[in-house]
Design an enzyme around this catalytic site. Sequence first.
Site, PDB file in Angstrom:
ATOM      1  N   ASP A 169       0.252  -1.019  -0.246  1.00 55.37           N
ATOM      2  CA  ASP A 169      -0.116   0.498   0.260  1.00 55.37           C
ATOM      3  C   ASP A 169       0.868   1.267  -0.011  1.00 55.37           C
ATOM      4  O   ASP A 169       0.937   2.470  -1.021  1.00 55.37           O
ATOM      5  CB  ASP A 169      -0.493   0.354   1.214  1.00 55.37           C
ATOM      6  CG  ASP A 169      -1.505   1.392   1.263  1.00 55.37           C
ATOM      7  OD1 ASP A 169      -2.569   1.519   0.178  1.00 55.37           O
ATOM      8  OD2 ASP A 169      -2.685   0.593   2.136  1.00 55.37           O
ATOM      9  N   HIS A 264      -4.367   2.967  -7.095  1.00 53.95           N
ATOM     10  CA  HIS A 264      -5.602   3.097  -6.092  1.00 53.95           C
ATOM     11  C   HIS A 264      -7.099   2.585  -7.092  1.00 53.95           C
ATOM     12  O   HIS A 264      -8.215   1.594  -6.733  1.00 53.95           O
ATOM     13  CB  HIS A 264      -5.983   3.664  -5.667  1.00 53.95           C
ATOM     14  CG  HIS A 264      -5.158   3.072  -3.959  1.00 53.95           C
ATOM     15  ND1 HIS A 264      -3.885   3.865  -4.016  1.00 53.95           N
ATOM     16  CD2 HIS A 264      -5.272   2.365  -3.066  1.00 53.95           C
ATOM     17  CE1 HIS A 264      -3.833   3.146  -2.533  1.00 53.95           C
ATOM     18  NE2 HIS A 264      -4.312   3.202  -1.880  1.00 53.95           N
ATOM     19  N   HIS A 267      -6.395  -0.952  -8.862  1.00 50.60           N
ATOM     20  CA  HIS A 267      -7.143  -2.081  -7.457  1.00 50.60           C
ATOM     21  C   HIS A 267      -8.003  -2.834  -7.398  1.00 50.60           C
ATOM     22  O   HIS A 267      -8.673  -3.275  -7.270  1.00 50.60           O
ATOM     23  CB  HIS A 267      -6.039  -1.488  -6.330  1.00 50.60           C
ATOM     24  CG  HIS A 267      -6.638  -1.975  -5.583  1.00 50.60           C
ATOM     25  ND1 HIS A 267      -7.787  -1.454  -4.396  1.00 50.60           N
ATOM     26  CD2 HIS A 267      -6.494  -2.949  -4.380  1.00 50.60           C
ATOM     27  CE1 HIS A 267      -8.346  -2.100  -3.801  1.00 50.60           C
ATOM     28  NE2 HIS A 267      -7.467  -3.033  -3.389  1.00 50.60           N
ATOM     29  N   HIS A 281      -5.453  -5.579   0.328  1.00 48.48           N
ATOM     30  CA  HIS A 281      -6.310  -4.548  -0.334  1.00 48.48           C
ATOM     31  C   HIS A 281      -4.061  -3.682  -0.640  1.00 48.48           C
ATOM     32  O   HIS A 281      -4.310  -3.905  -2.378  1.00 48.48           O
ATOM     33  CB  HIS A 281      -6.301  -3.741   0.618  1.00 48.48           C
ATOM     34  CG  HIS A 281      -5.599  -2.102   0.642  1.00 48.48           C
ATOM     35  ND1 HIS A 281      -7.265  -1.119  -0.707  1.00 48.48           N
ATOM     36  CD2 HIS A 281      -4.911  -1.080   0.359  1.00 48.48           C
ATOM     37  CE1 HIS A 281      -7.033   0.125  -0.932  1.00 48.48           C
ATOM     38  NE2 HIS A 281      -5.248   0.239  -0.264  1.00 48.48           N
TER      39      HIS A 281
END
Length: 378
Positions: A169, A264, A267, A281
């Site tokens: 992340d 993101h 993602h 994540h």
Amino acid sequence: MRKAFISPTKYVQGEDELLNLGYFVKTFGDSALLIAHPDDVSRVKEKLDFTINKFNIKLVESDFHGECSREEVARLQALATEYSCSCTIGLGGGKAIDTAKCVAEGEALIIVPTIAATDAPTSHSAVLYTPEGAFDDYAYFKQSPSVVMIDTTVIANAPTRFLVSGMGDALSTYFEARATSRSYSNVNAGLPCGVNEGVCAEAKGTKTALALAKLCYETLLEDGVKAKLSSDRNVVTPALENIIETNILLSGLGFESGGLAAAHAIHNGLTSLEGTHHYYHGEKVAFSTIAQLVLENADKAEIQEVITFCAAVGLPICLADIGVVHMSDEELMEVAEKACIKEESIHSMPFPITAEAVAAAITVADQIGREFKISKGM
């Protein structure tokens, strides 16, 4: 140009820091609503008992149901009122932390992560779900948590996969902040739309945020592998301390005040593939960061540096590493189109975005990752 930067009032980390929790509760009053999964409470019960006795405070256990839903938030707010709690504590992983944010609504909030898997602890936002676990909405509050407290001994004794996921992340932080800066896009540190009618909700990132985002990346490269080894041994070392700070503080400030971009969003698109649902994540963000670098035609050496780092700490570098062994052209376009919806952060990239370009970037990123693994005999 309007700029904004947001951060917690206090951030503190150290070995056995949880023993000082009562001190921070005392800055608000004598009692706190403790929002935590029973398993997380049991992990740190001795430290909680110590701080309760040392500082003469009361922790009201909430029997947290495990989902950050509107119903659960309402139940917990009623409980806090019933027991006249002076503050709210969110202890554990992301769901407990987000629930505590929603219960506190930006007031008298102490966040105590027990894993370093994401950069959510420092932010002024939360994600709401239905009681069944489906996405509901985003929630934003007037300020970040009052205190973010990290007990590095607790983090060191958590499964290493959480720490590595947090590095995934954090890996995207600099590259997304860099893209946002180049495009002069807005960042989350500005007021969310609708909070105060008539007040400008738009704000650009600061040089401070970009510098912190760059430091985030540099620290990952310097200490990531050493921190993983420390976590494997369940010991606290300077490298582990640095990566905990990187995963939680540097990445948290970097994403919220520096901005999100393609990684993101990609993602989020990848979550439409069932194979990815068993991955964390940060693991999916790591591969998505490589896809962003391909999308922006980043320098070859930079892409290789990122892939080498990911491979060294055990982060995904190709689609198979996140459970996608086969993907049809239709599924690929579905991922790309989801990443490109109007509300997504991918539009903070400093050039026009198309679903076709995103699909191509995902395909090439996957190929680069697979070729790297072959070359290294992985």
